[in-house]
Design a protein around this motif. Sequence first.
Motif, PDB file in Angstrom:
ATOM      1  N   SER A  23       4.473  -5.828   5.619  1.00 16.82           N
ATOM      2  CA  SER A  23       3.622  -4.653   5.420  1.00 16.82           C
ATOM      3  C   SER A  23       2.685  -4.438   6.603  1.00 16.82           C
ATOM      4  O   SER A  23       2.282  -3.301   6.881  1.00 16.82           O
ATOM      5  N   LYS A  66       7.140   6.230   5.585  1.00 16.49           N
ATOM      6  CA  LYS A  66       6.961   4.980   4.843  1.00 16.49           C
ATOM      7  C   LYS A  66       8.298   4.422   4.361  1.00 16.49           C
ATOM      8  O   LYS A  66       8.509   3.211   4.347  1.00 16.49           O
ATOM      9  N   SER A 113      10.112   0.831   5.438  1.00 15.59           N
ATOM     10  CA  SER A 113      10.474  -0.147   4.410  1.00 15.59           C
ATOM     11  C   SER A 113      11.896  -0.677   4.580  1.00 15.59           C
ATOM     12  O   SER A 113      12.229  -1.727   4.033  1.00 15.59           O
ATOM     13  N   GLN A 170       4.168  -2.935   0.110  1.00 11.06           N
ATOM     14  CA  GLN A 170       3.406  -1.690   0.266  1.00 11.06           C
ATOM     15  C   GLN A 170       1.895  -1.902   0.247  1.00 11.06           C
ATOM     16  O   GLN A 170       1.138  -0.933   0.286  1.00 11.06           O
ATOM     17  N   SER A 225      -0.503  -0.126   2.704  1.00 13.50           N
ATOM     18  CA  SER A 225      -0.550   1.316   2.443  1.00 13.50           C
ATOM     19  C   SER A 225      -1.291   1.625   1.154  1.00 13.50           C
ATOM     20  O   SER A 225      -2.053   2.607   1.080  1.00 13.50           O
ATOM     21  N   PRO A 234      10.523  -1.936  -3.073  1.00 13.61           N
ATOM     22  CA  PRO A 234       9.951  -1.222  -1.924  1.00 13.61           C
ATOM     23  C   PRO A 234      10.490   0.196  -1.751  1.00 13.61           C
ATOM     24  O   PRO A 234       9.731   1.119  -1.434  1.00 13.61           O
ATOM     25  N   GLY A 261       8.253   3.519  -1.869  1.00 11.84           N
ATOM     26  CA  GLY A 261       8.203   4.405  -0.715  1.00 11.84           C
ATOM     27  C   GLY A 261       8.619   5.822  -1.067  1.00 11.84           C
ATOM     28  O   GLY A 261       7.985   6.796  -0.639  1.00 11.84           O
ATOM     29  N   TYR A 293       1.159   6.169  -6.087  1.00  7.96           N
ATOM     30  CA  TYR A 293       2.115   5.168  -6.573  1.00  7.96           C
ATOM     31  C   TYR A 293       2.198   5.091  -8.097  1.00  7.96           C
ATOM     32  O   TYR A 293       2.829   4.176  -8.627  1.00  7.96           O
TER      33      TYR A 293
END
Length: 427
Positions: free
Chosen positions: A28, A42, A46, A258, A261, A376, A380, A389
């Motif tokens: 990450s 993103k 990933s 993640q 982020s 992931p 993403g 998220y």
Amino acid sequence: MNRTARGWSVTLAGTGINLALGVLYTWSVFAAALTEQLHWTKIAASLPYTVACAMFALMMVPAGRLQDRYGPRWIATLGGLFVGVGLISSSFTHSLTLLILTFGVIAGIGIGLGYSAATPAAVKWFPAQKKGLISGIVVAGFGLASLYIAPMTNSFIKTFSIEGAFRIEGIMFLIAIVALSQILAVPLAPPQVSAQAHTKVQILTSPGSPSNQGTPPLSPGLLKTDYSWQQMLRTSHFYLLWIMFASGATAGLMIIGQLSSIAKIQAGISWGYAMVALLAIFNAGGRILAGWLSDKIGRAWTMRLFFLLQAINMFAFSLYRTPELVALGAALAGLGYGSLLSLFPSAIYDFFGTKNGGVNYGLVFTAWGVGGVIGPLMAGAVVDATKNYSIAYTIAALLCLLASLLTFLLRQPTLETENQRLQSKPI
């Protein structure tokens, strides 16, 4: 050197190898740099991590079989070479396709080779009642790695660029893994069980014992039979463990991949690498704590508790809007995820023995690879589409809740049930 001392030296060497292989968990930090400096999306950032997780998991099956056959030393050494070459090669490209090949495929293969050798080598030196603890200590190295690699990577990126960070860490970890691999070895004979357990075996396997009618007695001192991978695949426990492992891994690897982020989006902080390091502490602690606790209260109960904890944390994660709350969420995610990596190898050794532990755990570990792909990429895709998220957290929470419920279908193996299995499935 006596057996116990030798066993601890192998355990510490395996832990050290995993401290280097845990570079995977700091992706990450690299991903954040790729999105900020090279303007990758993103989901693109990933992909190398996702492919590395998949290759890691897929490699565990042949690597486990190779280390069962040829021993852990050479397999771990080969793993160190692949990891080093993969990271060094990553320093020469900005191409997504090439980074998928160098970090995702080459380094991912190396991680699978090295990881497959460390835990089976260590647990074979110790009696059954210490399997959980020893597994927890060895795999704790993998989780703890982010504690030092994350800030180190961040520093290297700032000082030497992304390319320099890959190159320096590739050289460091190649040397460290290859050197520590030379300590790995397996004992010539299985460890002795306690006198109480030995007496129990003698009673339960005596010719007149009800549980032994028509069943060839187990060898003195052995509480189970050793299953081949083909025999393991014929049991329901394998599929239960696989689904549970995949569910927990999806949630944990989503957060790990993640977290930098997440910290920036939800709490507005640019030092997400510190959250990665915090998660690493609890990731490692969860492995040791869960391993120790499962030796005391059983694998199923311990799995149940940790899966439930992770489900609650995932349901609440979208509410973590301050640095303190994101830190709490990261700590709980690390604790829950870390528990998987000591509970599941221990459960495999409980149900299916240690003789073929490498390949048997490798097959169950493919569930981790599925989680590494789904978690992931799902996160993403969700954040690219919705800018948050929340949906990903809910899906992860439901998976952990499912895994917690499935633990009620597990039954701790006993000598009696193993004898019944011997009757119905000759070894």
